[in-house]
Design a protein around this motif. Structure first.
Motif, PDB file in Angstrom:
ATOM      1  N   LEU A  71       0.853  -1.184   0.000  1.00 16.19           N
ATOM      2  CA  LEU A  71       0.000   0.000   0.000  1.00 16.19           C
ATOM      3  C   LEU A  71       0.891   1.237   0.000  1.00 16.19           C
ATOM      4  O   LEU A  71       1.795   1.346   0.831  1.00 16.19           O
ATOM      5  N   VAL A  72       0.661   2.146  -0.943  1.00 12.44           N
ATOM      6  CA  VAL A  72       1.442   3.376  -1.023  1.00 12.44           C
ATOM      7  C   VAL A  72       0.530   4.540  -0.657  1.00 12.44           C
ATOM      8  O   VAL A  72      -0.502   4.759  -1.305  1.00 12.44           O
ATOM      9  N   TYR A  88      -3.783  -5.109  12.648  1.00 16.76           N
ATOM     10  CA  TYR A  88      -4.438  -6.398  12.399  1.00 16.76           C
ATOM     11  C   TYR A  88      -5.259  -6.345  11.114  1.00 16.76           C
ATOM     12  O   TYR A  88      -5.263  -7.299  10.335  1.00 16.76           O
ATOM     13  N   ALA A  89      -5.981  -5.253  10.903  1.00 12.57           N
ATOM     14  CA  ALA A  89      -6.830  -5.126   9.713  1.00 12.57           C
ATOM     15  C   ALA A  89      -5.980  -5.186   8.445  1.00 12.57           C
ATOM     16  O   ALA A  89      -6.335  -5.862   7.473  1.00 12.57           O
ATOM     17  N   LEU A  90      -4.848  -4.487   8.441  1.00 12.03           N
ATOM     18  CA  LEU A  90      -3.956  -4.506   7.287  1.00 12.03           C
ATOM     19  C   LEU A  90      -3.397  -5.910   7.050  1.00 12.03           C
ATOM     20  O   LEU A  90      -3.432  -6.426   5.927  1.00 12.03           O
ATOM     21  N   VAL A  91      -2.878  -6.510   8.104  1.00 13.15           N
ATOM     22  CA  VAL A  91      -2.264  -7.836   7.985  1.00 13.15           C
ATOM     23  C   VAL A  91      -3.302  -8.880   7.580  1.00 13.15           C
ATOM     24  O   VAL A  91      -3.043  -9.724   6.708  1.00 13.15           O
ATOM     25  N   ASP A  92      -4.477  -8.826   8.197  1.00  9.22           N
ATOM     26  CA  ASP A  92      -5.514  -9.802   7.863  1.00  9.22           C
ATOM     27  C   ASP A  92      -6.017  -9.627   6.436  1.00  9.22           C
ATOM     28  O   ASP A  92      -6.448 -10.590   5.797  1.00  9.22           O
ATOM     29  N   GLY A  94      -4.069  -8.824   4.053  1.00  9.54           N
ATOM     30  CA  GLY A  94      -2.987  -9.360   3.237  1.00  9.54           C
ATOM     31  C   GLY A  94      -1.861  -8.394   2.960  1.00  9.54           C
ATOM     32  O   GLY A  94      -0.916  -8.719   2.243  1.00  9.54           O
ATOM     33  N   VAL A  95      -1.926  -7.189   3.550  1.00  5.97           N
ATOM     34  CA  VAL A  95      -0.888  -6.179   3.328  1.00  5.97           C
ATOM     35  C   VAL A  95       0.353  -6.530   4.149  1.00  5.97           C
ATOM     36  O   VAL A  95       0.259  -6.782   5.348  1.00  5.97           O
ATOM     37  N   SER A  96       1.502  -6.553   3.497  1.00  9.05           N
ATOM     38  CA  SER A  96       2.769  -6.853   4.173  1.00  9.05           C
ATOM     39  C   SER A  96       3.695  -5.646   4.242  1.00  9.05           C
ATOM     40  O   SER A  96       4.695  -5.678   4.965  1.00  9.05           O
ATOM     41  N   CYS A  97       3.382  -4.594   3.467  1.00  7.74           N
ATOM     42  CA  CYS A  97       4.236  -3.410   3.453  1.00  7.74           C
ATOM     43  C   CYS A  97       3.397  -2.179   3.153  1.00  7.74           C
ATOM     44  O   CYS A  97       2.560  -2.198   2.238  1.00  7.74           O
TER      45      CYS A  97
END
Length: 211
Positions: A71-72, A88-92, A94-97
């Protein structure tokens, strides 16, 4: 955690400043169990209208951005409250960076502790990356070892706290990081026992049972 070395993945532009933690996950969804996953609530009010229908102008709803792991965004990403649920919302999802010029301090720390890289780029490089993605590029490569981001015809540097970089490269949490210094800690403790024997705790002896 899984070690983070290089990530070659779909990237999504989010050309907004001050994306705070309440936007990342609105408070009304935080009553739900983490076990159920928070990914569906990521940036909910940006992604969906009042009827729960996807907004066509939201970059995350673009068909070519589905499955985005990068995500930029613009400056001050993750500001606001300290809720770890935003990460948690980002990671869940699927965002890793996340790539941005600056972050909320607590958000960035929480991100690293959950294996999410908060890559810091200059304002100029951020705008160049956003322009490239908005002009049709749909992937990017983030190299944590080389500290570079490749997207379209761009190669830009990024920074991250050196300790955080070590943790992410090795997939370590804070306990793992401490254990990596176990030999130095043991050597210090041994030298301290020699130097200051009076500081050592008295250990109770166990009396032998009478015959």
């Amino acid at each position: 955690m899984k070690p983070f070395k290089t990530l070659d993945a779909i990237a999504c532009p989010l050309p907004q400043s001050n994306v705070d933690t309440d936007q990342l996950i609105p408070a009304r969804f935080m009553k739900r169990s983490r076990a159920d996953g928070y990914g569906g609530f990521l940036l909910y009010d940006l992604r969906f209208d009042e009827n729960g229908e996807p907004k066509t102008d939201c970059p995350l709803n673009d068909t070519i951005r589905q499955g985005a792991q990068i995500l930029v965004s613009r400056r001050n990403f993750g500001s606001g409250s300290s809720r770890e649920a935003a990460v948690y919302a980002l990671v869940d999802y699927g965002v890793s960076c996340v790539i941005a010029p600056s972050y909320g301090d607590i958000f960035a720390s929480n991100a690293v502790n959950n294996g999410l890289l908060p890559a810091v780029v200059s304002e100029e490089d951020c705008e160049a990356l956003l322009a490239g993605l908005q002009d049709g590029a749909d992937t990017a490569t983030v190299d944590l070892e080389a500290l570079t981001i490749r997207c379209a015809n761009l190669v830009v540097p990024f920074t991250v706290d050196p300790v955080w970089r070590t943790k992410l490269l090795n997939g370590w949490d804070d306990i793992d990081l401490t254990r990596s210094h176990s030999e130095a800690i043991a050597a210090f403790a041994a030298a301290d026992r020699e130097r200051r024997p009076w500081m050592q705790p008295n250990r109770p002896t166990t009396a032998k049972p009478e015959a």
